[in-house]
Design an enzyme around this catalytic site. Structure first.
Site, PDB file in Angstrom:
ATOM      1  CB  ALA A 118      57.685 -68.597  70.690  1.00 29.77           C
ATOM      2  CG  ASN A 184      61.586 -60.979  69.059  1.00 33.37           C
ATOM      3  OD1 ASN A 184      61.788 -59.569  69.110  1.00 33.37           O
ATOM      4  ND2 ASN A 184      62.741 -61.681  68.911  1.00 33.37           N
ATOM      5  CG  HIS A 214      59.287 -69.933  75.650  1.00 25.93           C
ATOM      6  ND1 HIS A 214      59.966 -69.450  75.486  1.00 25.93           N
ATOM      7  CD2 HIS A 214      58.976 -70.858  74.333  1.00 25.93           C
ATOM      8  CE1 HIS A 214      60.437 -68.910  73.969  1.00 25.93           C
ATOM      9  NE2 HIS A 214      59.898 -70.185  72.947  1.00 25.93           N
TER      10      HIS A 214
HETATM   11  N1  LIG Z   1      57.703 -63.002  69.330  1.00 29.68           N
HETATM   12  C1  LIG Z   1      58.294 -63.316  68.799  1.00 29.68           C
HETATM   13  O1  LIG Z   1      57.788 -64.419  70.033  1.00 29.68           O
HETATM   14  C2  LIG Z   1      59.326 -64.391  68.285  1.00 29.68           C
HETATM   15  C3  LIG Z   1      59.577 -62.986  67.625  1.00 29.68           C
HETATM   16  N2  LIG Z   1      60.984 -63.006  66.783  1.00 29.68           N
HETATM   17  C4  LIG Z   1      61.543 -62.150  65.942  1.00 29.68           C
HETATM   18  O2  LIG Z   1      60.472 -62.037  64.596  1.00 29.68           O
HETATM   19  C5  LIG Z   1      61.635 -62.164  63.093  1.00 29.68           C
HETATM   20  C6  LIG Z   1      61.326 -62.571  61.904  1.00 29.68           C
HETATM   21  O3  LIG Z   1      61.493 -64.125  62.523  1.00 29.68           O
HETATM   22  P1  LIG Z   1      62.487 -65.435  61.706  1.00 29.68           P
HETATM   23  O4  LIG Z   1      61.140 -65.505  60.075  1.00 29.68           O
HETATM   24  O5  LIG Z   1      62.293 -66.172  62.255  1.00 29.68           O
HETATM   25  O6  LIG Z   1      63.432 -64.257  60.555  1.00 29.68           O
HETATM   26  P2  LIG Z   1      64.493 -64.762  59.329  1.00 29.68           P
HETATM   27  O7  LIG Z   1      65.817 -64.751  59.413  1.00 29.68           O
HETATM   28  O8  LIG Z   1      63.911 -66.589  59.253  1.00 29.68           O
HETATM   29  O9  LIG Z   1      63.495 -64.096  58.607  1.00 29.68           O
HETATM   30  C7  LIG Z   1      63.233 -63.156  58.441  1.00 29.68           C
HETATM   31  C8  LIG Z   1      63.585 -62.468  57.180  1.00 29.68           C
HETATM   32  O10 LIG Z   1      62.611 -60.761  56.911  1.00 29.68           O
HETATM   33  C9  LIG Z   1      64.844 -60.234  56.237  1.00 29.68           C
HETATM   34  N3  LIG Z   1      64.587 -58.793  56.772  1.00 29.68           N
HETATM   35  C10 LIG Z   1      65.168 -58.362  57.209  1.00 29.68           C
HETATM   36  N4  LIG Z   1      65.041 -57.238  57.175  1.00 29.68           N
HETATM   37  C11 LIG Z   1      64.370 -56.652  56.437  1.00 29.68           C
HETATM   38  C12 LIG Z   1      63.480 -55.601  56.239  1.00 29.68           C
HETATM   39  N5  LIG Z   1      63.894 -54.151  56.570  1.00 29.68           N
HETATM   40  N6  LIG Z   1      62.497 -55.829  55.461  1.00 29.68           N
HETATM   41  C13 LIG Z   1      62.007 -56.729  54.511  1.00 29.68           C
HETATM   42  N7  LIG Z   1      62.819 -57.452  54.999  1.00 29.68           N
HETATM   43  C14 LIG Z   1      63.529 -58.091  55.939  1.00 29.68           C
HETATM   44  C15 LIG Z   1      65.611 -61.349  56.084  1.00 29.68           C
HETATM   45  O11 LIG Z   1      66.280 -60.933  54.916  1.00 29.68           O
HETATM   46  P3  LIG Z   1      68.558 -60.820  56.017  1.00 29.68           P
HETATM   47  O12 LIG Z   1      68.180 -62.423  56.042  1.00 29.68           O
HETATM   48  O13 LIG Z   1      68.675 -61.073  54.118  1.00 29.68           O
HETATM   49  O14 LIG Z   1      67.876 -60.333  56.703  1.00 29.68           O
HETATM   50  C16 LIG Z   1      64.711 -62.694  55.845  1.00 29.68           C
HETATM   51  O15 LIG Z   1      64.665 -63.166  54.764  1.00 29.68           O
HETATM   52  C17 LIG Z   1      62.669 -61.284  63.699  1.00 29.68           C
HETATM   53  O16 LIG Z   1      63.287 -60.420  64.620  1.00 29.68           O
HETATM   54  C18 LIG Z   1      62.886 -62.802  65.105  1.00 29.68           C
HETATM   55  O17 LIG Z   1      63.890 -62.696  66.560  1.00 29.68           O
HETATM   56  C19 LIG Z   1      60.877 -64.134  66.281  1.00 29.68           C
HETATM   57  C20 LIG Z   1      60.608 -65.861  67.203  1.00 29.68           C
HETATM   58  C21 LIG Z   1      59.484 -65.525  68.038  1.00 29.68           C
HETATM   59  O1  LIG Z   2      60.678 -68.561  69.031  1.00 30.61           O
HETATM   60  C1  LIG Z   2      61.016 -68.183  69.982  1.00 30.61           C
HETATM   61  O2  LIG Z   2      61.018 -69.860  71.224  1.00 30.61           O
HETATM   62  C2  LIG Z   2      60.925 -66.921  70.857  1.00 30.61           C
HETATM   63  C3  LIG Z   2      62.329 -66.452  70.415  1.00 30.61           C
HETATM   64  O3  LIG Z   2      62.952 -66.916  69.006  1.00 30.61           O
HETATM   65  C4  LIG Z   2      61.735 -65.069  70.796  1.00 30.61           C
HETATM   66  O4  LIG Z   2      61.946 -64.688  72.114  1.00 30.61           O
HETATM   67  O5  LIG Z   2      62.735 -63.900  70.265  1.00 30.61           O
END
Ligand SMILES: NC(=O)C1=CN([C@@H]2O[C@H](COP(=O)(O)OP(=O)(O)OC[C@H]3O[C@@H](n4cnc5c(N)ncnc54)[C@H](OP(=O)(O)O)[C@@H]3O)[C@@H](O)[C@H]2O)C=CC1
Ligand SMILES: O=C([O-])CC(=O)C(=O)O
Length: 261
Positions: A118, A184, A214
C-alpha cells in the site's frame, strides 16, 4: 495465488485477460470457499484448499492470504524451490519467522519478494540504508471503523470518536504484531530501512478519513524524505488499499518483461 479475498480477487480481475501472464492455480482457506471461488474464476483455473492438492508445481506464487498462510503454504513452497511474493509482511515481525523464511528459501534456492504493497518509497529507503539512516517514522491513518477487530477497539469507542485519535505509538515490530491487518506497511518500511525495532510507528483512527493515509519520514546520509500516499480502499475490504493489489501486478509483470521497473 494463495488467498482470494479483496487483494486476490482484484489481482485476478486485472490479470484475467493479460496476454503475458496467467493465474493458473488458487489456494483458498477451506472447501466451502473452494466451491465459491471456483464458480467465480471459471473452469480454466484450478482451485484447491491445500497446497498438497495443487496438480502442478507453480512457477511463481503470490501470497495474499494472511499471516497464518506463511507457515501453512509459503515455507513449504520456498523449501521446494518455488519463488514467492508476499504481502502479509507483518508476519515477519513474529519470533523467528524472518529466519524461517530465509532458511526455507536457501534450502530450495528460491527467492522471497516483499511487495511494496500500500505504500511507495520503499526503493528510496532501501537504497538510503546503504549510506546510513538516522531516523525512519511511519504514520498510518485510517477511518475509525477500520480499526474494529483490533486492540484499539478495547481501548477506544471507535464509533464515537469525534476527532483523529492516536491509537498506537511504538516500534514497527509491536505494531505489526498487534495490528496484523493494518500494519504490514510499517513492517515493510522497517525491513527496508532501520529494522523492526528501530522504526517508529504512529497509528491513527480518524473519523473524518475516507482513505488510508500513509506517511513516511526519513533522515540519513542521503538527505531527508517525506512522502504521503492517500490510498483508496478496496471495496471488498476497506482496511486494504487498492495500491496493494497493483503492487502485486507490477511484480508479476516484471517477471515476464525485458525491462524491470
Ligand atoms: N503489504 C501491504 O501493504 C498490505 C498487506 N495486507 C495483507 O494482505 C493480506 C490479504 O489482505 P486482503 O485481501 O485485504 O484480506 P481478505 O481478508 O480480504 O482476504 C484474505 C483471504 O485469504 C484467505 N486465507 C486465510 N488464510 C488462508 C490460507 N492459509 N490459505 C488460503 N487462503 C487463506 C482468507 O480466508 P478467511 O476469511 O476464511 O480467513 C480470505 O479469504 C492480509 O494479510 C493483509 O493484512 C493488506 C493490505 C496492505
Ligand atoms: O492497505 C493499507 O492501507 C495498509 C494496510 O492495511 C497494512 O499495512 O496492513
Amino acid at each position: 495465488m494463495i488467498g482470494f479475498g479483496a487483494i486476490g480477487c482484484t489481482v485476478f480481475k486485472v490479470i484475467k485477460n493479460d496476454a503475458e501472464v496467467r493465474i493458473s492455480q488458487i489456494v483458498v482457506h477451506n472447501e466451502e470457499m473452494r466451491a465459491e471461488v471456483q464458480a467465480k474464476v471459471g473452469d480454466n483455473v484450478v482451485v484447491v484448499s491445500r497446497i498438497s492438492d495443487l496438480p502442478q508445481r507453480p512457477e511463481f506464487v503470490l501470497e495474499c492470504a494472511g499471516h497464518a498462510a506463511l507457515t501453512a503454504c509459503v515455507l513449504p513452497l520456498l523449501a521446494s524451490g518455488v519463488d514467492c511474493a508476499l504481502v502479509s509482511i507483518g508476519a515477519l515481525a513474529s519470533d523467528g519467522m524472518q529466519e524461517k523464511l530465509e532458511a526455507a528459501a536457501r534450502q530450495g534456492k528460491a527467492t522471497i519478494t516483499l511487495m511494496s504493497g500500500a505504500i511507495g518509497g520503499i526503493d528510496a529507503i532501501s537504497a538510503a540504508k546503504f549510506g546510513g539512516l538516522d531516523e525512519v517514522l511511519y504514520t498510518g491513518r485510517k477511518p475509525a471503523l477500520s480499526w474494529i477487530g483490533t486492540p484499539a477497539e478495547e481501548l477506544f469507542k471507535l464509533a464515537e470518536l469525534s476527532e483523529a485519535t492516536v491509537i498506537f505509538r511504538g516500534n514497527a515490530r509491536e505494531a505489526a504484531q498487534l495490528y496484523p491487518k493494518n500494519a504490514n506497511v510499517a513492517a515493510t518500511l522497517a525491513i527496508a530501512g532501520l529494522g523492526l525495532d528501530h522504526t517508529k510507528v504512529t497509528l491513527i483512527a480518524d473519523p473524518a478519513a475516507t482513505q488510508n493515509i500513509h506517511t513516511i519520514e526519513a533522515r540519513g546520509v542521503f538527505g531527508q524524505m517525506k512522502m504521503e500516499i492517500q490510498g483508496n480502499p478496496l471495496p471488498e475490504n476497506p482496511k486494504t488499499s487498492a495500491l496493494t493489489a497493483y503492487s502485486i501486478i507490477r511484480a508479476i509483470k516484471n517477471r515476464v518483461r525485458p525491462v524491470v521497473i
